[in-house]
Design an enzyme around this catalytic site. Structure first.
Site, mmCIF file in Angstrom:
data_model
loop_
_atom_site.group_PDB
_atom_site.id
_atom_site.type_symbol
_atom_site.label_atom_id
_atom_site.label_comp_id
_atom_site.label_asym_id
_atom_site.label_seq_id
_atom_site.Cartn_x
_atom_site.Cartn_y
_atom_site.Cartn_z
ATOM 1 N N PRO A 122 -0.819 8.430 24.029
ATOM 2 C CG PRO A 122 -1.547 6.971 22.360
ATOM 3 C CD PRO A 122 -0.898 8.301 22.566
ATOM 4 C CG MET A 123 2.172 6.983 27.359
ATOM 5 S SD MET A 123 3.220 8.135 28.295
ATOM 6 C CE MET A 123 2.076 9.507 28.548
ATOM 7 C CG MET A 124 -1.072 0.311 26.969
ATOM 8 S SD MET A 124 -2.867 0.276 26.810
ATOM 9 C CE MET A 124 -3.268 -1.136 27.830
ATOM 10 C CD GLN A 184 -3.291 4.115 20.746
ATOM 11 O OE1 GLN A 184 -2.995 3.507 21.761
ATOM 12 N NE2 GLN A 184 -2.379 4.705 19.964
ATOM 13 C CB CYS A 222 1.181 -1.250 21.168
ATOM 14 S SG CYS A 222 1.437 -2.013 22.792
ATOM 15 N N GLY A 268 8.425 10.119 20.168
ATOM 16 C CA GLY A 268 9.535 9.258 20.531
ATOM 17 C C GLY A 268 10.730 10.018 21.061
ATOM 18 N N GLY A 291 5.395 11.819 25.359
ATOM 19 C CA GLY A 291 4.932 10.681 26.136
ATOM 20 C C GLY A 291 5.450 10.725 27.554
#
Length: 331
Positions: free
Chosen positions: A12-14, A65, A95, A207, A228
């Site tokens: 999940p990436m904003m 999420q 986060c 990561g 990611g």
């Protein structure tokens, strides 16, 4: 409850993994588990749910999420997400942004493992789909040996179905969110030790994983790998996920094939008033190292943002690209 396959997922990436991005990724891999951007419980409960939570059926398996720290609100938001058809509900405990800290959720919750466990228990009682947690190995001056163990044991006792661990600390005092993605050193061995200590719990590592070969190496130690930025910035990597990780054929052999298959979705979105750039902004890295990639990016950047831009803009951009598949060109 259906068992989830956690071997490979996209993080999940904003501002990145919105519904258009996820549909694109699904055309590249049929098996990867996809995640939404983080959505706060307040937004889910009080906001425009269709805009925030609506997704295309092709995205399955897809997880929602959530960001929050109130067990009752998280339970309610989880119920709403399950009602929308999500295959999993994930709690963000990783986060590091200031906005997240001010709302008492995200990485700052690493300091409150008992609260996180209560949140998980409430979510588990509210839904039938898997409930998972994504966390860091620690924050600030915490000892990762103690902090990660406390979070892991607490949420597992509360019923957590899987734990996703970003193998870095988050420094909430002194580093920006961007710096927190790069500066704290990676400690994959800490995640491996967690897996050895909890052999019956699905542990997914996240990561700094640069590609599929490295993901396969991690799978010798943990149950799953989450990519990611490597997946988003170089989406051609996803073309090999199904064959390399799952031993199955990919949905499409080349990026060109994937784009062609995606045209009906884009056309339908344009008819609903979506601007082309909202979709094509996720395509920037599609043809990394392929002849014509720069012209492809330039054409989308210049023409895709114009009012009324349609499918012909994307087709013209693709026409700039050579015939080789991205993975072949980059090898």
């Amino acid at each position: 409850m259906k068992s989830q396959d956690y071997r490979f997922s996209v993080a999940p990436m904003m501002d990145w993994t919105d519904r258009h991005c996820r549909v694109f990724h699904r055309h590249l891999t049929g098996r990867a588990l996809l995640y939404t951007e983080m959505v706060t419980t307040g937004a889910v409960i009080h906001g425009d749910r269709q805009r925030l939570l609506g997704f295309d059926a092709s995205e399955h398996p897809v997880a929602l999420q959530l960001g929050g720290s109130d067990p009752r609100d998280l339970a309610e938001a989880a119920r709403i997400g399950e009602g929308f058809g999500y295959d999993e509900i994930n709690l963000n405990v990783g986060c590091p942004s200031d906005r997240v800290q001010n709302g008492r959720f995200g990485a700052c919750l690493m300091a409150e493992p008992e609260l996180v466990a209560r949140c998980v228990a409430a979510m588990k009682a509210a839904v039938a789909v898997p409930v998972t947690v994504k966390c860091r190995i620690g924050i600030d001056e915490q000892d990762p040996e103690v902090a990660l163990d406390a979070i892991a044991r607490g949420v597992v006792a509360a019923g957590c179905d899987a734990l996703i661990v970003h193998a870095r600390k988050a420094w909430l005092n002194g580093l920006s969110p961007k710096e927190n993605r790069d500066i704290p050193p990676l400690d994959y061995d800490r995640v491996y030790r967690l897996k050895r200590a909890m052999p019956d719990v699905p542990i997914i590592i996240n990561g700094g994983v640069p590609g599929i070969d490295e993901a396969k190496a991690h799978l010798q130690h943990v149950d799953g790998v989450m990519l990611g930025r490597a997946a988003y910035q170089d989406p051609w990597r996803l073309l090999s996920v199904d064959s390399e990780i799952f031993g199955e054929a990919a949905p499409h052999a080349t990026m060109q094939d994937a784009f062609e298959a995606m045209m009906p979705y884009i056309e339908a979105q344009l008819a609903r008033g979506t601007r082309l750039h909202a979709i094509t902004r996720h395509f920037v890295g599609a043809f990394h190292a392929v002849p014509g990639a720069r012209a492809f990016r330039r054409h989308l950047a210049e023409q895709g943002v114009k009012p009324g831009a349609g499918l012909e803009v994307l087709r013209d951009a693709i026409a700039h690209v050579g015939a080789r598949a991205p993975a072949e060109a980059a090898a």
